[in-house]
Design a protein around this motif. Structure first.
Motif, PDB file in Angstrom:
ATOM      1  N   MET A   1       0.824  -1.185   0.000  1.00  0.00           N
ATOM      2  CA  MET A   1       0.000   0.000   0.000  1.00  0.00           C
ATOM      3  C   MET A   1       0.875   1.259   0.000  1.00  0.00           C
ATOM      4  SD  MET A   1      -2.965  -1.258  -0.309  1.00  0.00           S
ATOM      5  CE  MET A   1      -2.504  -2.850  -0.929  1.00  0.00           C
ATOM      6  N   ASP A   2       2.038   1.150   0.656  1.00  0.00           N
ATOM      7  CA  ASP A   2       2.973   2.288   0.628  1.00  0.00           C
ATOM      8  C   ASP A   2       3.412   2.593  -0.799  1.00  0.00           C
ATOM      9  OD1 ASP A   2       2.833   2.597   3.362  1.00  0.00           O
ATOM     10  OD2 ASP A   2       4.697   1.510   3.764  1.00  0.00           O
ATOM     11  N   ASP A   5       0.684   4.489  -2.557  1.00  0.00           N
ATOM     12  CA  ASP A   5       0.714   5.880  -2.091  1.00  0.00           C
ATOM     13  C   ASP A   5       1.840   6.656  -2.780  1.00  0.00           C
ATOM     14  OD1 ASP A   5      -1.432   5.465  -0.393  1.00  0.00           O
ATOM     15  OD2 ASP A   5      -0.186   5.247   1.410  1.00  0.00           O
ATOM     16  N   SER A   6       3.000   6.019  -2.917  1.00  0.00           N
ATOM     17  CA  SER A   6       4.169   6.708  -3.484  1.00  0.00           C
ATOM     18  C   SER A   6       3.993   7.062  -4.957  1.00  0.00           C
ATOM     19  CB  SER A   6       5.442   5.873  -3.286  1.00  0.00           C
ATOM     20  OG  SER A   6       5.493   4.800  -4.205  1.00  0.00           O
ATOM     21  N   GLY A   8       0.836   7.552  -6.276  1.00  0.00           N
ATOM     22  CA  GLY A   8      -0.451   8.228  -6.420  1.00  0.00           C
ATOM     23  C   GLY A   8      -1.563   7.382  -6.993  1.00  0.00           C
ATOM     24  N   VAL A  10      -4.660   4.453  -6.398  1.00  0.00           N
ATOM     25  CA  VAL A  10      -5.569   3.894  -5.399  1.00  0.00           C
ATOM     26  C   VAL A  10      -5.908   2.479  -5.856  1.00  0.00           C
ATOM     27  CG1 VAL A  10      -7.808   4.097  -4.266  1.00  0.00           C
ATOM     28  CG2 VAL A  10      -6.509   6.167  -4.846  1.00  0.00           C
ATOM     29  N   SER A  14      -7.725  -3.524  -1.128  1.00  0.00           N
ATOM     30  CA  SER A  14      -6.643  -3.243  -0.190  1.00  0.00           C
ATOM     31  C   SER A  14      -6.850  -3.923   1.157  1.00  0.00           C
ATOM     32  CB  SER A  14      -6.484  -1.730   0.014  1.00  0.00           C
ATOM     33  OG  SER A  14      -7.682  -1.183   0.537  1.00  0.00           O
TER      34      SER A  14
END
Length: 186
Positions: A1-2, A5-6, A8, A10, A14
């Motif tokens: 999930m990181d 996020d890195s 951008g 979704v 999850s």
């Protein structure tokens, strides 16, 4: 999930219920259903993954080594049947001090159908030359439990309070490896 996020993004899935116990490929198909996007992101993820290795000793339950050592000392044959990538499984075994405890290590990469299909357990039992009815699988995911039960193994589940994973199909649910340790030392 990181990683997501890195960059951008979704992911479409999850939740641990959806992803834990699945292969990397199956998990990615759920998180990024669009094949073109998945193929574009995968090389970036591989770089990210290699640069951000999991610190396995930090996360391993302290009772796992005690349980494995006791089972081995009692003459049991031990195997790892993981949906994961073999390089990561081998690194985890080495870094956590589990070397020499397992008679067989098999990755879902080496069978036709990974978990939740029973192939990995069927192959593991075959390689160990043990009847499935004499085996116990210790699992934590719904997919792993389904794979073990599908292969005819008695299945113990390890419940972690921070995860909400359906483990009702397991034969016994333990509240961590400390409970398993107490159970096997009775």
């Amino acid at each position: 999930m990181d990683f997501f996020d890195s960059v951008g993004e979704v992911p479409k899935a999850s939740g641990l219920d959806d992803l834990v116990g699945r292969s990397l490929d199956d998990g990615w198909k759920m998180m990024v259903p669009d094949r073109n996007k998945r193929e574009k992101l995968m090389p970036e993820f591989i770089k990210y993954w290699k640069a951000n290795n999991i610190d396995f000793p930090k996360y391993v339950n302290p009772y796992v080594l005690e349980v494995l050592t006791r089972l081995k000392a009692d003459g049991n044959v031990l195997a790892i049947a993981s949906a994961g990538v073999i390089e990561e499984i081998d690194r985890m075994v080495l870094e956590c001090g589990f070397s020499g405890l397992f008679d067989q290590i098999i990755s879902g990469e080496s069978v036709k159908h990974n978990k939740p299909a029973p192939d990995i357990y069927i192959e593991s039992v075959k390689r160990l030359r043990i009847n499935a009815t004499r085996c116990i699988a210790i699992e934590d995911s719904q997919h792993g439990i389904a794979a073990a039960k599908g292969a005819g193994l008695t299945t113990w589940a390890v419940h972690y309070p921070e995860y909400h994973i359906d483990q009702t199909a397991a034969d016994i649910v333990f509240n961590g490896f400390e409970d398993i340790n107490r159970y096997i030392t009775k």
